[in-house]
Write a protein that holds these residues in place. Structure first.
Motif, PDB file in Angstrom:
ATOM      1  N   THR A  99      29.619  47.827  39.024  1.00 30.19           N
ATOM      2  CA  THR A  99      29.248  46.843  40.403  1.00 30.19           C
ATOM      3  C   THR A  99      28.982  45.572  40.111  1.00 30.19           C
ATOM      4  O   THR A  99      28.600  45.147  38.946  1.00 30.19           O
ATOM      5  CB  THR A  99      28.435  47.420  41.107  1.00 30.19           C
ATOM      6  OG1 THR A  99      27.042  47.703  40.407  1.00 30.19           O
ATOM      7  CG2 THR A  99      28.581  48.996  41.657  1.00 30.19           C
ATOM      8  N   ASP A 124      27.287  38.500  43.259  1.00 31.30           N
ATOM      9  CA  ASP A 124      27.409  36.916  43.035  1.00 31.30           C
ATOM     10  C   ASP A 124      25.964  36.551  42.107  1.00 31.30           C
ATOM     11  O   ASP A 124      25.079  37.046  42.068  1.00 31.30           O
ATOM     12  CB  ASP A 124      26.952  36.399  44.447  1.00 31.30           C
ATOM     13  CG  ASP A 124      27.123  34.691  44.490  1.00 31.30           C
ATOM     14  OD1 ASP A 124      26.119  34.239  44.092  1.00 31.30           O
ATOM     15  OD2 ASP A 124      28.384  34.112  44.447  1.00 31.30           O
ATOM     16  N   LEU A 170      30.884  36.122  39.595  1.00 29.18           N
ATOM     17  CA  LEU A 170      30.291  37.613  39.889  1.00 29.18           C
ATOM     18  C   LEU A 170      29.781  38.076  38.413  1.00 29.18           C
ATOM     19  O   LEU A 170      30.186  37.707  37.391  1.00 29.18           O
ATOM     20  CB  LEU A 170      31.523  38.586  40.285  1.00 29.18           C
ATOM     21  CG  LEU A 170      32.242  37.979  41.451  1.00 29.18           C
ATOM     22  CD1 LEU A 170      33.365  39.208  41.560  1.00 29.18           C
ATOM     23  CD2 LEU A 170      31.419  38.300  42.674  1.00 29.18           C
ATOM     24  N   GLN A 201      37.654  31.936  38.272  1.00 28.72           N
ATOM     25  CA  GLN A 201      38.336  32.641  39.297  1.00 28.72           C
ATOM     26  C   GLN A 201      39.221  33.933  38.977  1.00 28.72           C
ATOM     27  O   GLN A 201      39.236  34.816  39.525  1.00 28.72           O
ATOM     28  CB  GLN A 201      39.197  31.703  40.255  1.00 28.72           C
ATOM     29  CG  GLN A 201      38.492  30.655  40.963  1.00 28.72           C
ATOM     30  CD  GLN A 201      38.869  29.692  41.630  1.00 28.72           C
ATOM     31  OE1 GLN A 201      40.257  29.832  41.665  1.00 28.72           O
ATOM     32  NE2 GLN A 201      38.647  28.703  42.277  1.00 28.72           N
ATOM     33  N   ASP A 214      36.926  36.371  37.842  1.00 30.32           N
ATOM     34  CA  ASP A 214      36.100  37.151  39.063  1.00 30.32           C
ATOM     35  C   ASP A 214      37.024  38.168  39.646  1.00 30.32           C
ATOM     36  O   ASP A 214      36.891  39.107  40.355  1.00 30.32           O
ATOM     37  CB  ASP A 214      35.777  35.878  40.007  1.00 30.32           C
ATOM     38  CG  ASP A 214      34.226  35.529  39.562  1.00 30.32           C
ATOM     39  OD1 ASP A 214      33.758  36.047  38.480  1.00 30.32           O
ATOM     40  OD2 ASP A 214      33.841  34.451  40.348  1.00 30.32           O
ATOM     41  N   GLU A 215      38.482  37.518  39.846  1.00 29.69           N
ATOM     42  CA  GLU A 215      39.646  38.593  40.261  1.00 29.69           C
ATOM     43  C   GLU A 215      39.633  39.767  39.618  1.00 29.69           C
ATOM     44  O   GLU A 215      39.666  40.812  40.258  1.00 29.69           O
ATOM     45  CB  GLU A 215      40.907  37.694  40.379  1.00 29.69           C
ATOM     46  CG  GLU A 215      41.123  36.717  41.426  1.00 29.69           C
ATOM     47  CD  GLU A 215      40.626  37.154  42.947  1.00 29.69           C
ATOM     48  OE1 GLU A 215      41.089  38.244  43.260  1.00 29.69           O
ATOM     49  OE2 GLU A 215      39.750  36.537  43.539  1.00 29.69           O
ATOM     50  N   LYS A 261      37.248  41.305  37.893  1.00 22.52           N
ATOM     51  CA  LYS A 261      36.075  41.851  38.299  1.00 22.52           C
ATOM     52  C   LYS A 261      36.131  42.540  39.610  1.00 22.52           C
ATOM     53  O   LYS A 261      35.813  43.891  39.696  1.00 22.52           O
ATOM     54  CB  LYS A 261      34.706  41.037  38.221  1.00 22.52           C
ATOM     55  CG  LYS A 261      34.451  40.629  37.089  1.00 22.52           C
ATOM     56  CD  LYS A 261      33.327  39.603  37.035  1.00 22.52           C
ATOM     57  CE  LYS A 261      32.908  38.973  35.461  1.00 22.52           C
ATOM     58  NZ  LYS A 261      31.732  38.060  35.580  1.00 22.52           N
ATOM     59  N   LYS A 262      36.797  42.129  40.833  1.00 20.07           N
ATOM     60  CA  LYS A 262      36.765  42.628  41.990  1.00 20.07           C
ATOM     61  C   LYS A 262      37.833  43.730  41.792  1.00 20.07           C
ATOM     62  O   LYS A 262      37.660  44.800  42.409  1.00 20.07           O
ATOM     63  CB  LYS A 262      37.582  41.612  42.963  1.00 20.07           C
ATOM     64  CG  LYS A 262      36.410  40.457  43.282  1.00 20.07           C
ATOM     65  CD  LYS A 262      37.290  39.265  44.338  1.00 20.07           C
ATOM     66  CE  LYS A 262      36.103  38.306  44.354  1.00 20.07           C
ATOM     67  NZ  LYS A 262      36.882  37.038  45.141  1.00 20.07           N
ATOM     68  N   LYS A 263      38.789  43.604  40.935  1.00 18.72           N
ATOM     69  CA  LYS A 263      39.689  44.989  40.736  1.00 18.72           C
ATOM     70  C   LYS A 263      39.085  46.128  40.226  1.00 18.72           C
ATOM     71  O   LYS A 263      39.691  47.238  40.635  1.00 18.72           O
ATOM     72  CB  LYS A 263      40.714  44.342  39.951  1.00 18.72           C
ATOM     73  CG  LYS A 263      41.916  45.430  39.918  1.00 18.72           C
ATOM     74  CD  LYS A 263      43.119  44.895  38.833  1.00 18.72           C
ATOM     75  CE  LYS A 263      44.084  46.099  38.155  1.00 18.72           C
ATOM     76  NZ  LYS A 263      45.014  45.687  37.520  1.00 18.72           N
ATOM     77  N   GLU A 277      35.688  46.676  40.739  1.00 20.31           N
ATOM     78  CA  GLU A 277      34.315  47.029  41.472  1.00 20.31           C
ATOM     79  C   GLU A 277      34.540  48.444  41.769  1.00 20.31           C
ATOM     80  O   GLU A 277      35.282  49.119  42.534  1.00 20.31           O
ATOM     81  CB  GLU A 277      34.379  46.002  42.813  1.00 20.31           C
ATOM     82  CG  GLU A 277      33.326  46.562  43.771  1.00 20.31           C
ATOM     83  CD  GLU A 277      31.872  46.236  43.191  1.00 20.31           C
ATOM     84  OE1 GLU A 277      30.940  46.830  43.476  1.00 20.31           O
ATOM     85  OE2 GLU A 277      31.850  45.204  42.460  1.00 20.31           O
ATOM     86  N   TYR A 297      36.989  48.892  32.977  1.00 20.76           N
ATOM     87  CA  TYR A 297      36.751  47.706  33.173  1.00 20.76           C
ATOM     88  C   TYR A 297      36.355  47.033  31.961  1.00 20.76           C
ATOM     89  O   TYR A 297      36.848  45.602  31.507  1.00 20.76           O
ATOM     90  CB  TYR A 297      35.311  47.252  34.161  1.00 20.76           C
ATOM     91  CG  TYR A 297      34.749  46.020  33.984  1.00 20.76           C
ATOM     92  CD1 TYR A 297      35.485  44.815  34.405  1.00 20.76           C
ATOM     93  CD2 TYR A 297      33.720  45.876  33.242  1.00 20.76           C
ATOM     94  CE1 TYR A 297      34.874  43.502  34.250  1.00 20.76           C
ATOM     95  CE2 TYR A 297      32.876  44.433  33.087  1.00 20.76           C
ATOM     96  CZ  TYR A 297      33.787  43.313  33.589  1.00 20.76           C
ATOM     97  OH  TYR A 297      33.247  42.007  33.415  1.00 20.76           O
TER      98      TYR A 297
END
Length: 165
Positions: free
Chosen positions: A5, A8, A48, A128, A131-132, A134-136, A138, A145
């Motif tokens: 998880t 920010d 993130l 960025q 971070d994208e 990481k979002k993928k 999550e 990961y």
């Protein structure tokens, strides 16, 4: 299966900055010649983070064994990490945030953590992109990961911005 998880970095900024200064002082007391760097996502504004603090301790080759011994008295070895003649990883899961220490010989194969930080700090498009990624991942498997993260950093190492450092 461990789930990853992200939050920010501002969620942990104050604690991470305080812990870094505290740990830097402790490390410099036993390794005065070390270059102690705040690396990882908590060192990069607007990124993130998993919520841990990463510190890179850079040491000259002749001081490596002494540094391994000194850090072993302060931190637990990170058993899940590789060990070489120029790299060791340590951790302390009791701190807030949890702490990871990467001990590297200057100019060795693993002396790149500070470079990743500097490239991500100075090139927001790379931050960025990271971070994208990481979002993928999550809420997904930590091992998946970690592999994607490794692939990202291998790619980043080929960029002109990284190779210039």
């Amino acid at each position: 299966m461990e789930i990853v998880t992200f939050l920010d970095h501002n969620t942990f900024k104050t604690e991470a900055d305080h812990l870094f200064m505290e740990q830097k002082s402790i490390i410099k007391a036993v390794l005065p010649n070390a270059d102690v760097q705040h690396v990882g996502s908590t060192a990069i504004p607007n990124s993130l983070t998993k919520g841990d603090l990463d510190i890179q301790v850079r040491i000259e080759p002749a001081e490596f064994e002494n540094a391994v011994e000194a850090l072993s008295k302060l931190y637990a070895p990170n058993e899940g990490s590789i060990q070489t003649e120029s790299f060791r990883a340590f951790k302390d899961d009791t701190t807030i945030p949890p702490l990871g220490i990467q001990l590297t010989v200057v100019h060795s194969e693993f002396d790149f953590f500070w470079k990743f930080r500097d490239v991500l700090l100075s090139h927001d498009r790379y931050r960025q992109k990271y971070d994208e990624l990481k979002k993928k991942y999550e809420g997904k498997d930590m091992e998946l990961y970690r592999q994607a993260k490794n692939d990202f950093f291998e790619w980043l190492m080929e960029t002109p911005e990284f190779t210039m450092l």
